[in-house]
Design an enzyme around this catalytic site. Structure first.
Site, PDB file in Angstrom:
ATOM      1  CB  THR A 124      -0.824   0.089   1.269  1.00  0.00           C
ATOM      2  OG1 THR A 124       0.122  -0.297   2.358  1.00  0.00           O
ATOM      3  CG2 THR A 124      -1.772  -1.296   1.216  1.00  0.00           C
ATOM      4  CE  LYS A 125       1.289   6.410  -3.655  1.00  0.00           C
ATOM      5  NZ  LYS A 125       0.755   7.919  -3.909  1.00  0.00           N
TER       6      LYS A 125
END
Ligand code: GTP
Ligand code: MG
Length: 829
Positions: A124-125
């Site tokens: 995930t960013k």
């Protein structure tokens, strides 16, 4: 066998680095005499604190320049320096700049599909700022933010200082020093890439406080001009060893799984209950067929309509909390949605509390979209195109797709539309034979559009999502501008049980089909036994999957028109025509009159006969003698023996296993690597991997197990039994099971991986072999994979080492792989 430390390594080549720096210097030159170029590089020089004037240079391009084809490097975050001897070296190497899907040609999904390979690691960013850490000569630790380092008054530099403090804190906790970390990174010729997440320093959208704050290590890059980065497993290992927080990642084996997963998460906007912006996907790419593979990243950011759904959710929560909802985008439709939401909240007082606990969000959204017959994608399209080219302007390329079961009146409505407007009807029942039916169906639809029919009607049940997915995907390829409308015969009603609904539909459709008699291409009700026809009809009813505009593929419909299967076709015809008129006012002229519609329906009910008769299982051409057909059908059914199952297994994705083997063997000594390399070079590594549960050969010894899995197979096959497909060769998933890879064991003949089944107890899975294992490969064709059993048996009793000729290598890092339980058919059948 001694365990060696494993990490990817390559040293810097002075000439190569010098070339890179020369290129950067040239790009940084400005003013008269500077070479002409389409980009400029900004060079900044920093003095390293605590040294006698050692400097590092940071090189940065403008963000938009990274899309240009001829930059000297695509590293985002690059620092170089000169050693005491004047040799240029890379001090810090960031990731190559990566782009969103569809942002550049390389990240178009079609190119991602063609030119990337797994394993795909999805993270995930994270939501902080990037910090780079590496080791300079003399054990000096260098900590930088994206483009600067050291104590300067600007924010970017202070990021580096805060990062440095976190490094100190985590090293102290481990009793280690900056010098230790510097030495280790320099030994590896690597840059540690971490995300600084610390709200006490700077607030981001997502909260990182208390124990959550710190440096999240997400990568280790080799300090080389070309981009090369560690696999996630080794990044985690390093993080553990040096006190970094870890970034969770998921592994997907193939690009289809990646795409399906991302689109699925986009649907809900949340993953593991966390609000996230999107994912970074790490894999390998090539510039074209035959070109070498290199490490490569891309991004997937959540976009519309998901952002609109998020806005709806937040606005609803505001309404529930008695606050005024604030929103700027999608204003009109959000107003309308909120009106609907307010009504629902007022009619059921328990909804609000549930909604606040994130329950019923999708149901609310769904209810609104369904009531309006709209889809999220359709709304966005409408908004984007307002003022030109929107639904108001649609005059052609409209595909009507039925979602129905047998006898709902599809053909009656379709032929009525054809008579009223001259539109083409493509009847699936007219497509003969069983080969490539779906492709031919789509082919005929595309041809009808090409021939100039403004509307084409896909007369097929499309009662399962997979059929709709295939149809829409294929049509989008051949007629990209198509407006696709579902004509949905609704099989469930709010407040009425599914059973009761089905019973009503059953009565109407059976009556119709039996009074239609043989007047149908495939379902000749007078000739076939009643039980057979009822059986076919029931199959469709059971498998029916309602249109759900918030999931793939149904969200791809531009609009949905709901019909009642038990209503007279005359009524349904009028619903379709009037809804189409409202949706696309320019699609046809005036509404037909009631008399016109009465007339066409009457004439169809009286006179309509399909063009040809056929049976599903026949491959022969037209033949109107349906009695003969029917006999042939029965014969075919009798003679087609189902193929035998050879064994049941947990099928595993190939790439993650190959990459685990590769990363473990890569850094072993030559002796240890030898048999693995031999298997590789002689192409004796299995093309696919599995853990055997039970083989036919053991079925007598373990009859209960064999029977149990056979029963699972039969029931799975009947669940997908479709009158239109030959399913005897399908291999449905029977169960899933996570498999842990524990150690590689081999001798001179066979290599195998000892595996542990994580879900065994809970799901009643196991193996009839002595040890669960995955055969990697055998030395030659004459050695059967089942020899894995013998070597493992000997290993259990005698262990490994010179004396036994059996070797082993532990698999580090708790590698868990998602497996799929399947029956495998005998090859020769
Ligand atoms: P399949 O192709 O078998 O999946 O059915 P379908 O959905 O195409 O249904 P079709 O239009 O063939 O209708 C089934 C039978 O019911 C036909 O014989 C129609 O003539 C008849 N039928 C359709 N609509 C009506 C109606 O409104 N009233 C009556 N009485 N019969 C109808
Ligand atoms: Mg029909």
């Amino acid at each position: 066998m001694a365990q060696q430390e494993i990490f990817p390594y390559a040293s810097q080549d002075v000439q190569e680095v010098a070339g890179l720096v020369r290129g950067l210097e040239a790009s940084a030159k400005r003013g008269p005499g500077a070479p002409k170029k389409s980009f400029t590089c900004k060079k900044s020089t920093f003095v390293i604190a605590g040294t006698d004037g050692v400097t590092v240079d940071s090189w940065r391009f403008n963000d938009w320049d990274y899309k240009k084809p001829d930059l000297p490097t695509y590293a985002r975050g690059l620092f170089t320096f000169r050693t005491k001897k004047g040799k240029p070296e890379i001090a810090i190497r960031g990731y190559d700049k990566f782009f969103n899907t569809d942002e550049v040609t390389k990240t178009a999904w079609s190119n991602i599909q063609k030119n990337t390979r797994g394993p795909y690691e999805l993270t995930t960013k994270e939501n902080g700022c990037i910090i780079f850490i590496s080791g300079l000569p003399d054990d000096k630790l260098l900590v930088c933010s994206k483009h600067s380092t050291g104590a300067r008054s600007d924010i970017a530099a202070s990021h580096a200082i805060v990062g440095e403090r976190w490094v100190d804190r985590q090293l102290q906790a481990l009793g280690r020093t900056r010098e230790d970390l510097a030495r280790e990174l320099r030994r590896r010729n690597a840059t540690a890439v971490a995300e600084l997440c610390d709200d006490s320093f700077e607030e981001h959208v997502l909260a990182y406080v208390g124990d959550c704050a710190g440096l999240y290590l997400h990568g280790l890059n080799l300090n080389l001009p070309e981009f090369a980065t560690y696999p996630g497993l080794l990044v985690h290992k390093f993080a553990d060893e040096w006190g970094f927080k870890k970034v969770e990642y998921l592994i997907k084996d193939n690009v289809q799984d990646v795409q399906a997963f991302l689109e699925g998460v986009a649907e809900t906007g949340a993953w593991q209950d966390k609000e996230i912006e999107g994912f970074v996907i790490r894999c390998q790419a090539r510039d074209g067929e035959g070109e070498p593979w290199h490490d490569w990243f891309f991004k997937y950011k959540f976009e519309e309509p998901y952002l609109m759904y998020r806005q709806w959710r937040e606005a609803t929560k505001a309404v529930i909390g008695g606050r005024a909802p604030i929103y700027k985008k999608h204003k009109k439709i959000t107003d309308e949605y909120l009106m609907y939401a307010r009504r629902q909240l007022a009619s059921d007082r328990t909804l609000g509390a549930k909604f606040n606990q994130n329950q019923g969000i999708i149901a609310m959204r769904n209810g609104f979209l369904r009531e309006r017959g709209l889809t999220g994608a359709g709304i966005i399209q409408m908004e984007n195109e307002q003022g030109g080219g929107g639904p108001a302007e649609v005059t052609k390329d409209v595909l009507l797709v039925f979602v129905a079961t047998i006898g709902c009146g599809k053909t009656t409505v379709a032929v009525a539309l054809q008579k009223l407007f001259g539109w083409s009807v493509i009847q699936n029942d007219n497509i003969e034979g069983k080969k490539a039916r779906s492709q031919r169906f789509v082919g005929e639809i595309s041809t009808a559009f090409l021939a100039g029919s403004p509307v084409v009607i896909a007369d097929r049940n499309n009662h399962q999502k997979r059929e709709r997915k295939q149809l829409i995907e294929d049509i989008r390829k051949s007629v990209p501008r198509a407006t696709i409308v579902a004509i949905h015969f609704v099989h469930e009603q709010p407040g009425v049980s599914r059973q009761e609904c089905q019973e009503r539909i059953r009565q109407t459709t059976r009556d119709r089909v039996f009074s239609r008699g043989d007047n149908h291409q495939t379902i000749q009700a007078s000739t076939r036994s009643q039980a057979e026809v009822v059986g076919i009809m029931e199959g469709f009813l059971h498998r029916f999957e309602a249109v759900d505009v918030l999931t793939i593929p149904d969200e791809w419909f531009n609009a949905v028109i709901d019909l009642d299967p038990t209503a007279p076709s005359r009524e349904n015809l009028e619903t379709v025509v009037s809804r189409l008129h409202a949706l696309y006012p320019k699609l046809f002229g005036d509404m037909p009159t009631g008399d016109d519609m009465d007339e066409v329906i009457e004439s169809i009910l009286r006179d309509y006969k399909p063009a040809l008769n056929q049976t599903f299982f026949s491959s022969s051409k037209k033949d109107n003698k349906s009695t003969q057909k029917s006999m042939k059908l029965t014969q075919n059914l009798r003679s087609s023996k189902p193929p035998k199952i050879d064994y049941f297994c947990i099928r595993l994705p190939t790439n993650p296993i190959l990459s685990v083997l590769d990363s473990h063997f890569r850094t072993q000594d030559a002796m240890t690597q030898r048999f693995y390399r031999q298997l590789q070079q002689s192409r004796r590594i299995q093309p696919s991997f599995h853990v055997t549960i039970i083989h036919r050969a053991n079925s007598k010894e373990f009859p209960d197990v064999w029977e149990r899995f056979n029963a699972m197979q039969t029931s799975a096959l009947s669940a997908i039994n479709d009158a239109n497909t030959d399913n005897s060769r399908l291999d449905p998933e029977l169960e899933t099971c996570r498999v842990v890879l524990e150690r590689v064991v081999w001798d001179a003949r066979v290599m195998t991986i000892v595996a542990r089944l994580l879900d065994a107890q809970e799901k009643g899975l196991g193996t009839t072999n002595e040890i669960a294992h995955i055969t990697v490969g055998t030395a030659n064709q004459s050695i059967r994979p089942k020899e894995s059993n013998d070597i493992l048996h000997n290993w259990l009793s005698g262990g490994s080492g010179e004396a036994t000729g059996i070797y082993e290598l532990e698999i580090k890092g708790n590698v868990v792989i998602d497996g799929s339980v399947r029956g495998v058919l005998q090859q020769h059948n």
